[in-house]
Design an enzyme around this catalytic site. Structure first.
Site, PDB file in Angstrom:
ATOM      1  CG  ASP A   1       2.662 -10.450  -3.236  1.00 60.86           C
ATOM      2  OD1 ASP A   1       2.486 -11.680  -3.303  1.00 60.86           O
ATOM      3  OD2 ASP A   1       2.640  -9.823  -2.162  1.00 60.86           O
TER       4      ASP A   1
ATOM      5  CE1 TYR B   1      -0.227  -8.503  -5.715  1.00 67.08           C
ATOM      6  CE2 TYR B   1      -0.012  -6.122  -5.845  1.00 67.08           C
ATOM      7  CZ  TYR B   1      -0.323  -7.256  -5.128  1.00 67.08           C
ATOM      8  OH  TYR B   1      -0.753  -7.158  -3.841  1.00 67.08           O
TER       9      TYR B   1
ATOM     10  N   GLY C   1       9.463   7.053  -2.882  1.00 69.62           N
ATOM     11  CA  GLY C   1      10.154   6.479  -4.029  1.00 69.62           C
ATOM     12  C   GLY C   1       9.220   6.075  -5.151  1.00 69.62           C
ATOM     13  CE1 TYR C   2      11.314   1.753  -8.415  1.00 73.19           C
ATOM     14  CE2 TYR C   2      10.371   0.768  -6.448  1.00 73.19           C
ATOM     15  CZ  TYR C   2      11.307   0.765  -7.460  1.00 73.19           C
ATOM     16  OH  TYR C   2      12.230  -0.235  -7.516  1.00 73.19           O
TER      17      TYR C   2
ATOM     18  CD1 TRP D   1      -4.333  -3.265   2.688  1.00 74.82           C
ATOM     19  CD2 TRP D   1      -3.245  -1.500   3.527  1.00 74.82           C
ATOM     20  NE1 TRP D   1      -3.079  -3.683   3.033  1.00 74.82           N
ATOM     21  CE2 TRP D   1      -2.381  -2.627   3.545  1.00 74.82           C
ATOM     22  CE3 TRP D   1      -2.756  -0.271   4.007  1.00 74.82           C
ATOM     23  CZ2 TRP D   1      -1.071  -2.546   4.034  1.00 74.82           C
ATOM     24  CZ3 TRP D   1      -1.468  -0.210   4.486  1.00 74.82           C
ATOM     25  CH2 TRP D   1      -0.641  -1.336   4.495  1.00 74.82           C
TER      26      TRP D   1
ATOM     27  CD  GLU E   1      -2.707  -4.436  -3.370  1.00 71.79           C
ATOM     28  OE1 GLU E   1      -1.496  -4.627  -3.549  1.00 71.79           O
ATOM     29  OE2 GLU E   1      -3.355  -5.040  -2.504  1.00 71.79           O
TER      30      GLU E   1
END
Length: 390
Positions: free
Chosen positions: A138, A120, A81-82, A24, A37
């Site tokens: 972060d 963030y 995840g998440y 990135w 991000e």
DNA sequence: CACACGTGGAA
DNA sequence: TTTCCAAGTGT
């Protein structure tokens, strides 16, 4: 009191020589920074890299995202995840196209209104994509600053957070926020690490109060966390090479992902009650395995059961489906359920060749299942072994 | 503000 | 083995 010169130029210089080369960082477009991000929220760089490359191949820009169904984003997100994150990406993509002319707003207040973009990520997009002087704080930045200024109070809570935000803001230059921000992150990841920081190599050593005091290992001050234990029961219900699965609603936990029937601390009997409208009587119900899985702050012990359905009933207009084992690979499951599916698959195929699946390629080997040898000493008069999809 | 949200790797 | 955690966000 002696005023020290700003450290930012030294950090930037260090970053431009020693910073990591990451996918990135090839070109700094807002789209690429944004996706990176989002993937990197609470997720390690090493884990993100291959998934980011896949993602960029499949979704190279905003418009490719808005054309794709949510389910495809979830599929590329498997195991990360998440899972709210891909939902937020999808929604934000549509919002950007419909209300923001397909580009990110370049102001903090508007950015944080977008789904998945908090303090963030907003800062990271402004600083890294647009090279604007905003702080992006972060875990790395937190640690670096906690050590630089030997901060002895927690930085998670509101007060500490606000303090840190001002502190970082005060150390930003107007120029090259991009390298400043990424420099802080790389310093945190490569030199100022959580354990055993390499202070000898640190370009900011002469500014670091913790290093001078020898308190590096105690900064930042950590907040304790405790884990709960839980029991989970899962049921793999099989019928002629098909497994009963269902899709979750858009809820908090694993939103919209697919799963096999399961529940916390229940028995296979109670679990069967919840799905019996889709299947008749079960035969050969047995426990085929157990594994542990931790998620959030929980440690789950998963008990996996298998049952063969003699008959099945339609699943129309319900979140349930009967799906062939081969086709399961095309749906997004969480790791929790992938583990169960792998175990179930292994159990299923081990009935034929002792677990060596060779190059069967899903169910193709079973097209003529009637001719298969059956394990000795077991009654297989009915159930999976005599009936196969054609 | 406190808590929920996933996962797998490192020490 | 157990603990900690990794480029946080939403509620």
């Amino acid at each position: 009191m002696v005023l020290k010169k700003p450290f930012a130029p030294f950090l930037i210089e260090w970053f431009e020589e020693h910073g990591r080369h990451l996918p990135w960082r090839v070109e700094y477009t807002s789209y690429r920074v944004w996706i990176a991000e989002l993937m990197l929220c609470q997720t390690r760089v090493s884990r993100v890299i291959p998934r980011y490359l896949e993602w960029m191949e499949r979704f190279p820009n905003l418009f490719s995202l808005t054309r794709a169904p949510l389910e495809e984003l979830l599929f590329l997100w498997r195991g990360l995840g998440y899972y709210a994150r891909p939902h937020h990406i999808h929604r934000t993509a549509h919002l950007l196209v419909e209300k923001f002319q397909g580009e990110f707003p370049q102001d903090y207040q508007t950015l944080v209104t977008l789904p998945g973009i908090g303090q963030y990520v907003a800062g990271a997009i402004l600083a890294i994509a647009y090279n604007l002087p905003y702080p992006a704080i972060d875990g790395n930045v937190k640690r670096v600053f906690a050590r630089l200024y030997d901060l002895s109070f927690p930085l998670e809570k509101g007060k500490g957070q606000k303090f840190l935000f001002r502190l970082v803001s005060s150390r930003l230059l107007q120029e090259n926020a991009r390298s400043f921000t990424q420099g802080l992150m790389d310093l945190g990841a490569m030199v100022c690490t959580p354990r055993q920081p390499n202070c000898g190599q640190c370009p900011l050593k002469q500014w670091c109060l913790a290093c001078a005091q020898g308190t590096q290992e105690y900064r930042p001050v950590r907040i304790s966390y405790n884990r709960r234990e839980t029991e989970i029961t899962m049921f793999l219900i099989h019928h002629q090479g098909m497994i009963l699965i269902r899709q979750r609603l858009k809820e908090r936990f694993l939103p919209n992902l697919w799963e096999i029937p399961w529940q916390e601390s229940g028995s296979p009997e109670t679990l069967y009650e919840t799905v019996k409208e889709f299947t008749g009587e079960l035969t050969e119900v047995q426990k085929i395995g157990e594994f542990s899985h931790h998620y959030c702050n929980r440690l789950a012990t998963v008990h996996l059961y298998w049952g063969n359905a003699k008959t099945i009933r339609p699943t129309d207009s319900s979140p349930y489906r009967w799906e062939t084992i081969a086709a399961l690979k095309n749906r997004p499951f969480s790791s929790l359920h992938e583990k169960a599916l792998r175990m179930g698959e292994h159990f299923f195929f081990s009935q034929f060749d002792g677990g060596n699946r060779g190059n069967m390629g899903g169910l193709s080997i079973m097209e003529n299942g009637e001719g298969q040898e059956l394990p000795q000493g077991e009654s297989r008069a009915e159930g999976i072994f005599l009936h196969f999809p054609r």
